[in-house]
Design a protein around this motif. Structure first.
Motif, PDB file in Angstrom:
ATOM      1  N   UNK A  98      19.653   8.068  -2.863  1.00  0.00           N
ATOM      2  CA  UNK A  98      20.726   8.603  -2.024  1.00  0.00           C
ATOM      3  C   UNK A  98      21.998   8.638  -2.861  1.00  0.00           C
ATOM      4  N   UNK A  99      22.527   9.847  -3.041  1.00  0.00           N
ATOM      5  CA  UNK A  99      23.751  10.013  -3.812  1.00  0.00           C
ATOM      6  C   UNK A  99      24.935  10.164  -2.857  1.00  0.00           C
ATOM      7  N   UNK A 100      25.960   9.364  -3.067  1.00  0.00           N
ATOM      8  CA  UNK A 100      27.156   9.420  -2.228  1.00  0.00           C
ATOM      9  C   UNK A 100      28.104  10.481  -2.776  1.00  0.00           C
ATOM     10  N   UNK A 101      27.930  11.713  -2.285  1.00  0.00           N
ATOM     11  CA  UNK A 101      28.768  12.816  -2.748  1.00  0.00           C
ATOM     12  C   UNK A 101      30.065  12.847  -1.946  1.00  0.00           C
ATOM     13  N   UNK A 102      31.077  13.561  -2.422  1.00  0.00           N
ATOM     14  CA  UNK A 102      32.381  13.585  -1.723  1.00  0.00           C
ATOM     15  C   UNK A 102      32.265  14.057  -0.278  1.00  0.00           C
ATOM     16  N   UNK A 103      33.127  13.517   0.569  1.00  0.00           N
ATOM     17  CA  UNK A 103      33.066  13.825   2.000  1.00  0.00           C
ATOM     18  C   UNK A 103      33.367  15.290   2.290  1.00  0.00           C
ATOM     19  N   UNK A 104      34.044  15.968   1.370  1.00  0.00           N
ATOM     20  CA  UNK A 104      34.399  17.372   1.611  1.00  0.00           C
ATOM     21  C   UNK A 104      33.169  18.257   1.806  1.00  0.00           C
ATOM     22  N   UNK A 105      32.028  17.861   1.249  1.00  0.00           N
ATOM     23  CA  UNK A 105      30.821  18.672   1.377  1.00  0.00           C
ATOM     24  C   UNK A 105      30.134  18.477   2.730  1.00  0.00           C
ATOM     25  N   UNK A 106      30.479  17.415   3.438  1.00  0.00           N
ATOM     26  CA  UNK A 106      29.913  17.158   4.769  1.00  0.00           C
ATOM     27  C   UNK A 106      28.386  17.178   4.744  1.00  0.00           C
ATOM     28  N   UNK A 107      27.812  16.505   3.744  1.00  0.00           N
ATOM     29  CA  UNK A 107      26.356  16.379   3.639  1.00  0.00           C
ATOM     30  C   UNK A 107      25.987  14.910   3.765  1.00  0.00           C
ATOM     31  N   UNK A 108      25.112  14.618   4.715  1.00  0.00           N
ATOM     32  CA  UNK A 108      24.661  13.239   4.912  1.00  0.00           C
ATOM     33  C   UNK A 108      23.150  13.108   4.716  1.00  0.00           C
ATOM     34  N   UNK A 137      35.979  12.762  -4.737  1.00  0.00           N
ATOM     35  CA  UNK A 137      35.578  11.424  -5.173  1.00  0.00           C
ATOM     36  C   UNK A 137      34.080  11.202  -4.933  1.00  0.00           C
ATOM     37  N   UNK A 138      33.350  10.951  -6.014  1.00  0.00           N
ATOM     38  CA  UNK A 138      31.927  10.606  -5.926  1.00  0.00           C
ATOM     39  C   UNK A 138      31.786   9.091  -5.799  1.00  0.00           C
ATOM     40  N   UNK A 139      30.880   8.657  -4.943  1.00  0.00           N
ATOM     41  CA  UNK A 139      30.640   7.227  -4.743  1.00  0.00           C
ATOM     42  C   UNK A 139      29.501   6.726  -5.613  1.00  0.00           C
ATOM     43  N   UNK A 140      28.683   5.834  -5.058  1.00  0.00           N
ATOM     44  CA  UNK A 140      27.598   5.206  -5.803  1.00  0.00           C
ATOM     45  C   UNK A 140      26.303   6.007  -5.686  1.00  0.00           C
ATOM     46  N   UNK A 141      25.413   5.754  -6.618  1.00  0.00           N
ATOM     47  CA  UNK A 141      24.045   6.259  -6.539  1.00  0.00           C
ATOM     48  C   UNK A 141      23.169   5.097  -6.082  1.00  0.00           C
ATOM     49  N   UNK A 142      22.593   5.219  -4.895  1.00  0.00           N
ATOM     50  CA  UNK A 142      21.755   4.161  -4.327  1.00  0.00           C
ATOM     51  C   UNK A 142      20.296   4.507  -4.559  1.00  0.00           C
ATOM     52  N   UNK A 143      19.583   3.601  -5.249  1.00  0.00           N
ATOM     53  CA  UNK A 143      18.179   3.817  -5.557  1.00  0.00           C
ATOM     54  C   UNK A 143      17.360   2.711  -4.887  1.00  0.00           C
ATOM     55  N   UNK A 144      16.420   3.097  -4.028  1.00  0.00           N
ATOM     56  CA  UNK A 144      15.548   2.158  -3.318  1.00  0.00           C
ATOM     57  C   UNK A 144      14.162   2.207  -3.955  1.00  0.00           C
ATOM     58  N   UNK A 145      13.688   1.041  -4.438  1.00  0.00           N
ATOM     59  CA  UNK A 145      12.450   0.959  -5.209  1.00  0.00           C
ATOM     60  C   UNK A 145      11.360   0.289  -4.387  1.00  0.00           C
TER      61      UNK A 145
END
Length: 444
Positions: A98-108, A137-145
């Protein structure tokens, strides 16, 4: 220890097992012989969870991940983003990213599923299309293993908080520049403009190629070379080309995510680059209720960088436009006859007539071209057949406003003012074509 628990998550399979075990315990009240089976299943689940947890946490740095983002993004274009992942575990793993992209893109819902073998690397690519200039502003890259047991998930969080600026469409600018270098501008919709007259300065005699004006054939040189030769003329250079961008409320209308103002800004960037490549001088003036930023026309190295920075910083409150202030500024500061490309919008003839006196004054000293926009929603409505009384009424009103736009073009032409009515998506191509046409006709 707290950090370990925060990064530990149960998979859906665990909840299914828990529900099944609970059901066994419930039925054990009716069928006592099920109690032993339920207890055994519970113990097996606990052991598997412990084993899965040990496998996932035995490596401190089980994976490595990195997001690669361009230093700046291009407004209105698809920008490539990539995520690099490497497996440091000694076994194959399943991943959810899950990539935390900027809120301006409005993608969840930006979720990627993949798998990696031991020591395997992978690059996940996707694209983002910003529709507003500014900082993102880009946030964190969350990787679930998940391990092969698939009961638990361990979260790895790669904090790559990064601020990226979204600039006007420099990707389109590069595309036009590359096509121009390879002589393939027609692929982008740029027409080959026939030169009218011979007002340009003589440059050289060269071999005839398809599309050249047959009237420019040099018969003496043709006889000597036994091949068709033509006179080539050099276009007039170092003419001033100013893009005047209206930042008023009429430019607030959205189309395909971008406002008309951003379409005008993107077109200004590309046209300025082409003008400078044609050895003309490019400048920019922005205005609304007052004059905004001004960049004097020039063709020196670094002028395009100045134009790009100026266009990036444009902000507006979408106030009522003051054309009188524009005329006064142009009269005072633009002394040499120039091509003025005015990006604005009119919905009715009456709104244009209120500004016509200022347009006529500008046209006395300069070559003025007013660029405004078609209402594509009206065109869609006109193309659709009307079946009900309400649809007929709507179509009649749409026709009125559609033909008013055409009337604006005709009225401006009566006073010698160039006018370009275009759909937003065709703005850049049509503006460049018009500029090349005016230049070929020797009007600038």
């Amino acid at each position: 220890m707290i950090h370990l628990f925060k990064s530990l998550y149960f998979s859906k399979v665990v909840f299914h097992f828990v529900v099944g075990i609970v059901v066994l315990f419930v039925f054990a009240f009716v069928f006592p012989w099920l109690l032993g089976i339920a207890q055994l299943c519970f113990m097996i689940l606990i052991l598997l969870l412990l084993a899965d947890g040990i496998i996932l946490f035995m490596a401190k740095k089980g994976i490595f991940c990195r997001r690669d983002v361009p230093e700046r993004l291009s407004n209105g274009d698809e920008n490539p983003i990539s995520i690099f992942i490497e497996n440091h575990y000694s076994f194959s793993i399943l991943l959810e990213i899950i990539d935390e992209i900027p809120f301006q893109f409005q993608k969840r819902d930006l979720l990627f599923h993949t798998s990696l073998k031991s020591a395997e690397q992978q690059i996940i690519e996707y694209q983002l299309r910003p529709t507003k200039r500014g900082e993102y502003s880009f946030g964190s890259v969350n990787v679930y293993v998940k391990s092969p047991i698939r009961l638990l998930q361990r979260r790895f969080q790669f904090s790559q908080d990064k601020m990226v600026a979204v600039y006007p469409s420099f990707l389109q600018m590069r595309a036009y520049e590359l096509m121009a270098i390879s002589n393939r501008l027609t692929e982008l919709g740029i027409k080959k403009i026939r030169r009218i007259g011979q007002s340009q300065e003589f440059e050289q005699i060269r071999q005839y190629v398809q599309g050249d004006d047959v009237r420019s054939i040099n018969w003496k040189a043709t006889a000597r070379r036994n091949d068709l030769m033509v006179n080539a003329y050099q276009e007039e250079k170092s003419q001033n080309v100013y893009c005047l961008i209206d930042k008023g409320r009429v430019m607030q209308m959205p189309f395909d995510g971008l406002s008309l103002l951003d379409y005008a800004i993107n077109a200004t960037l590309i046209l300025s680059n082409i003008a400078i490549n044609k050895q003309d001088k490019a400048g920019v003036i922005t205005f609304s209720d007052r004059i905004g930023q001004v960049l004097t026309a020039d063709k020196k190295a670094g002028q395009m960088t100045k134009i790009l920075d100026l266009l990036y910083k444009q902000k507006t409150r979408y106030m009522e436009t003051d054309y009188e202030a524009l005329y006064i500024h142009a009269k005072t500061h633009i002394r040499q006859r120039s091509l003025l490309l005015l990006y604005t919008n009119f919905e009715t003839v009456a709104s244009m007539r209120r500004q016509l006196p200022y347009f006529r004054k500008l046209a006395k000293d300069h070559l003025l071209m007013v660029v405004f926009f078609e209402n594509t929603a009206l065109k869609t409505l006109l193309d659709k057949p009307a079946e009900t009384t309400e649809e007929i009424y709507h179509k009649t009103i749409a026709e009125k406003y559609f033909y008013e736009k055409q009337q604006i073009v005709r009225e401006l032409a009566q006073y010698g003012i160039q006018a370009l009515l275009t759909a937003p998506q065709n703005l850049t191509v049509n503006t460049v074509n018009k500029y090349l046409e005016l230049k070929s006709r020797g009007m600038i």
